[in-house]
Design a protein around this motif. Structure first.
Motif, PDB file in Angstrom:
ATOM      1  N   PRO A  61       0.394  -1.312  -0.400  1.00  0.00           N
ATOM      2  CA  PRO A  61      -0.029  -0.117  -0.127  1.00  0.00           C
ATOM      3  C   PRO A  61       0.711   1.154   0.004  1.00  0.00           C
ATOM      4  O   PRO A  61       1.874   1.339   0.776  1.00  0.00           O
ATOM      5  N   LEU A  62      -0.232   2.703  -0.840  1.00  0.00           N
ATOM      6  CA  LEU A  62       1.097   3.805  -0.654  1.00  0.00           C
ATOM      7  C   LEU A  62       0.839   3.979   0.880  1.00  0.00           C
ATOM      8  O   LEU A  62       0.029   4.279   2.204  1.00  0.00           O
ATOM      9  N   ALA A  63       1.848   5.255   1.186  1.00  0.00           N
ATOM     10  CA  ALA A  63       1.668   4.967   2.869  1.00  0.00           C
ATOM     11  C   ALA A  63       2.303   6.539   2.530  1.00  0.00           C
ATOM     12  O   ALA A  63       2.118   7.243   1.260  1.00  0.00           O
ATOM     13  N   PRO A  64       1.351   7.087   3.555  1.00  0.00           N
ATOM     14  CA  PRO A  64       1.107   8.460   4.230  1.00  0.00           C
ATOM     15  C   PRO A  64       2.392   9.173   3.863  1.00  0.00           C
ATOM     16  O   PRO A  64       3.069   8.667   4.124  1.00  0.00           O
ATOM     17  N   PRO A  65       2.335  10.217   3.220  1.00  0.00           N
ATOM     18  CA  PRO A  65       1.651  11.014   2.955  1.00  0.00           C
ATOM     19  C   PRO A  65       1.437  11.458   1.526  1.00  0.00           C
ATOM     20  O   PRO A  65       1.056  11.914   0.767  1.00  0.00           O
ATOM     21  N   VAL A  66       1.958  10.148   1.180  1.00  0.00           N
ATOM     22  CA  VAL A  66       1.474   9.762  -0.793  1.00  0.00           C
ATOM     23  C   VAL A  66       0.196   9.821  -0.583  1.00  0.00           C
ATOM     24  O   VAL A  66      -0.626  10.604  -2.531  1.00  0.00           O
ATOM     25  N   GLY A  67      -0.845   8.568  -0.151  1.00  0.00           N
ATOM     26  CA  GLY A  67      -2.272   8.403  -0.096  1.00  0.00           C
ATOM     27  C   GLY A  67      -2.193   7.516  -1.619  1.00  0.00           C
ATOM     28  O   GLY A  67      -1.200   7.026  -2.757  1.00  0.00           O
ATOM     29  N   PRO A  68      -3.290   7.583  -2.337  1.00  0.00           N
ATOM     30  CA  PRO A  68      -3.489   6.405  -3.249  1.00  0.00           C
ATOM     31  C   PRO A  68      -3.684   6.714  -4.921  1.00  0.00           C
ATOM     32  O   PRO A  68      -4.654   6.764  -5.577  1.00  0.00           O
ATOM     33  N   GLU A  69      -2.841   8.169  -4.942  1.00  0.00           N
ATOM     34  CA  GLU A  69      -2.525   8.965  -6.094  1.00  0.00           C
ATOM     35  C   GLU A  69      -2.494   7.168  -7.641  1.00  0.00           C
ATOM     36  O   GLU A  69      -1.531   6.624  -5.995  1.00  0.00           O
ATOM     37  N   PRO A  70      -2.627   7.567  -8.431  1.00  0.00           N
ATOM     38  CA  PRO A  70      -2.241   6.695  -9.422  1.00  0.00           C
ATOM     39  C   PRO A  70      -0.398   6.894  -9.649  1.00  0.00           C
ATOM     40  O   PRO A  70      -0.164   7.580  -8.920  1.00  0.00           O
ATOM     41  N   VAL A  71      -0.219   5.399 -10.097  1.00  0.00           N
ATOM     42  CA  VAL A  71       1.493   5.154 -10.155  1.00  0.00           C
ATOM     43  C   VAL A  71       1.729   5.218 -11.127  1.00  0.00           C
ATOM     44  O   VAL A  71       1.410   4.266 -12.214  1.00  0.00           O
ATOM     45  N   ALA A  72       2.897   6.093 -11.753  1.00  0.00           N
ATOM     46  CA  ALA A  72       3.775   6.357 -12.989  1.00  0.00           C
ATOM     47  C   ALA A  72       3.614   4.668 -13.448  1.00  0.00           C
ATOM     48  O   ALA A  72       4.901   3.801 -12.826  1.00  0.00           O
ATOM     49  N   MET A  73       3.330   3.876 -14.392  1.00  0.00           N
ATOM     50  CA  MET A  73       3.959   2.947 -15.263  1.00  0.00           C
ATOM     51  C   MET A  73       5.503   3.107 -15.690  1.00  0.00           C
ATOM     52  O   MET A  73       5.793   4.254 -15.832  1.00  0.00           O
ATOM     53  N   VAL A  74       5.959   2.278 -16.087  1.00  0.00           N
ATOM     54  CA  VAL A  74       7.409   2.898 -16.331  1.00  0.00           C
ATOM     55  C   VAL A  74       7.997   1.797 -17.604  1.00  0.00           C
ATOM     56  O   VAL A  74       7.953   0.660 -17.889  1.00  0.00           O
ATOM     57  N   PRO A  75       8.883   2.260 -18.366  1.00  0.00           N
ATOM     58  CA  PRO A  75       9.259   1.744 -19.720  1.00  0.00           C
ATOM     59  C   PRO A  75       9.996   0.656 -20.014  1.00  0.00           C
ATOM     60  O   PRO A  75      11.161   0.844 -18.819  1.00  0.00           O
ATOM     61  N   VAL A  76       9.761  -0.483 -20.452  1.00  0.00           N
ATOM     62  CA  VAL A  76      10.305  -1.898 -20.127  1.00  0.00           C
ATOM     63  C   VAL A  76      11.015  -2.311 -21.234  1.00  0.00           C
ATOM     64  O   VAL A  76      12.584  -2.821 -21.444  1.00  0.00           O
ATOM     65  N   VAL A  77       9.876  -2.266 -22.474  1.00  0.00           N
ATOM     66  CA  VAL A  77      10.808  -2.689 -24.018  1.00  0.00           C
ATOM     67  C   VAL A  77      10.612  -1.884 -24.815  1.00  0.00           C
ATOM     68  O   VAL A  77       9.144  -1.433 -24.474  1.00  0.00           O
ATOM     69  N   GLN A  78      11.449  -1.466 -25.639  1.00  0.00           N
ATOM     70  CA  GLN A  78      10.761  -0.470 -26.781  1.00  0.00           C
ATOM     71  C   GLN A  78      11.419  -1.265 -28.323  1.00  0.00           C
ATOM     72  O   GLN A  78      12.576  -1.182 -28.233  1.00  0.00           O
ATOM     73  N   LEU A  79      10.536  -2.239 -29.023  1.00  0.00           N
ATOM     74  CA  LEU A  79      11.563  -3.091 -29.951  1.00  0.00           C
ATOM     75  C   LEU A  79      10.687  -2.134 -31.269  1.00  0.00           C
ATOM     76  O   LEU A  79       9.684  -1.664 -31.500  1.00  0.00           O
ATOM     77  N   TYR A  80      11.782  -1.844 -32.022  1.00  0.00           N
ATOM     78  CA  TYR A  80      11.079  -1.210 -33.602  1.00  0.00           C
ATOM     79  C   TYR A  80      11.351  -2.920 -34.651  1.00  0.00           C
ATOM     80  O   TYR A  80      11.654  -3.628 -34.878  1.00  0.00           O
ATOM     81  N   ALA A  81       9.776  -3.107 -35.191  1.00  0.00           N
ATOM     82  CA  ALA A  81      10.237  -3.222 -36.382  1.00  0.00           C
ATOM     83  C   ALA A  81      11.714  -3.436 -37.513  1.00  0.00           C
ATOM     84  O   ALA A  81      11.952  -4.525 -38.053  1.00  0.00           O
ATOM     85  N   ARG A  82      12.184  -2.244 -37.441  1.00  0.00           N
ATOM     86  CA  ARG A  82      13.441  -2.692 -38.249  1.00  0.00           C
ATOM     87  C   ARG A  82      14.906  -3.328 -37.554  1.00  0.00           C
ATOM     88  O   ARG A  82      15.599  -3.546 -38.599  1.00  0.00           O
ATOM     89  N   ASP A  83      14.397  -2.910 -36.332  1.00  0.00           N
ATOM     90  CA  ASP A  83      15.314  -3.712 -35.344  1.00  0.00           C
ATOM     91  C   ASP A  83      15.259  -5.254 -35.688  1.00  0.00           C
ATOM     92  O   ASP A  83      16.188  -6.123 -35.197  1.00  0.00           O
TER      93      ASP A  83
END
Length: 243
Positions: free
Chosen positions: A10-32
């Protein structure tokens, strides 16, 4: 952003229940990755996840997979650094790194049919006696990869498509940190002083060992495996996690 309420931590005070930023894990281009089949109109694959453990039956990060157009995505890009999650599990925060795609031929490991496994048992024993390694140690790549067989840590858990019922195709895996030795160690990461060593015993260049890879443990050296159904028009996807 992830606004779901089933975070294991759980998100601890004073952060509260705000949305959490997602993090980039993989990015692939078709050319690669020319062997990766993209849906019509897409040439960019992105995977992000919420870096908190979710109580969804798998108790892992909560991923999202997006097929995009690189041109459209670039046109809508916002300058500046992406938002960082205000709270996270360290195991699900990837270290920034680049990809150097390498083609490899592999064979089923955990997915080897039971009857075939028994039939080839003597040959596997002879191979181990002759070469010094076990078939199951070298059949399947352990690294993060596109295609091939999932390098299951536990018993295989292939999903069926919820729409058409057919078994889904393994799209890619995000596995634990890159290995520092063995057959699947990329050529450009190997210690040049070990040119005479067998490929299944070669070790990484010690200078590079602590710098390559995403530096995530994913439990006890497990992985996140992504699957798609190409029979259905919207290319549905799902994932599995083991550790």
């Amino acid at each position: 952003m992830c606004a779901e309420q089933d975070h294991y931590k759980p998100l601890a005070p004073p952060v509260g229940p705000e949305p959490v930023a997602m993090v980039p894990v993989v990015q692939l281009y078709a050319r690669d990755v020319p062997d990766l089949v993209f849906p019509a109109g897409a040439d960019l694959l992105q995977i992000l996840w919420c870096p908190l453990v979710h109580e969804d039956g798998q108790y892992a990060a909560n991923p999202r997979l997006h097929w995009r157009s690189a041109v459209v995505t670039a046109a809508g890009a916002v300058a500046g650094e992406p938002p960082r999650p205000h709270t996270a599990e360290g195991d699900y925060l990837p270290r920034p790194c680049t990809l150097s795609p390498t083609t490899a031929v592999e064979y089923p490991n955990w997915d080897l049919p039971e009857g075939l496994n028994a039939l080839l048992g003597e040959r596997f024993e002879a191979l181990k006696e002759e070469r010094g390694y076990d078939y199951f140690e070298v059949a399947t790549t352990q690294q993060s990869k596109v295609g091939g067989y999932p390098a299951w840590t536990q018993q295989p858990d292939w999903p069926d498509c919820a729409d058409c019922g057919t078994r889904m195709e393994h799209l890619l895996s995000v596995t634990a940190t890159e290995p520092g030795m063995g057959r699947w160690l990329p050529l450009n990461d190997r210690d040049p002083r070990q040119d005479a060593a067998p490929s299944w015993r070669v070790e990484a260049d010690p200078v590079a060992l602590d710098t390559f890879g995403h530096d995530m443990c994913l439990g006890d050296l497990g992985g996140m495996y992504f699957f798609v159904c190409r029979r259905c028009p919207d290319t549905p996807y799902t994932h599995r996690y083991d550790c």
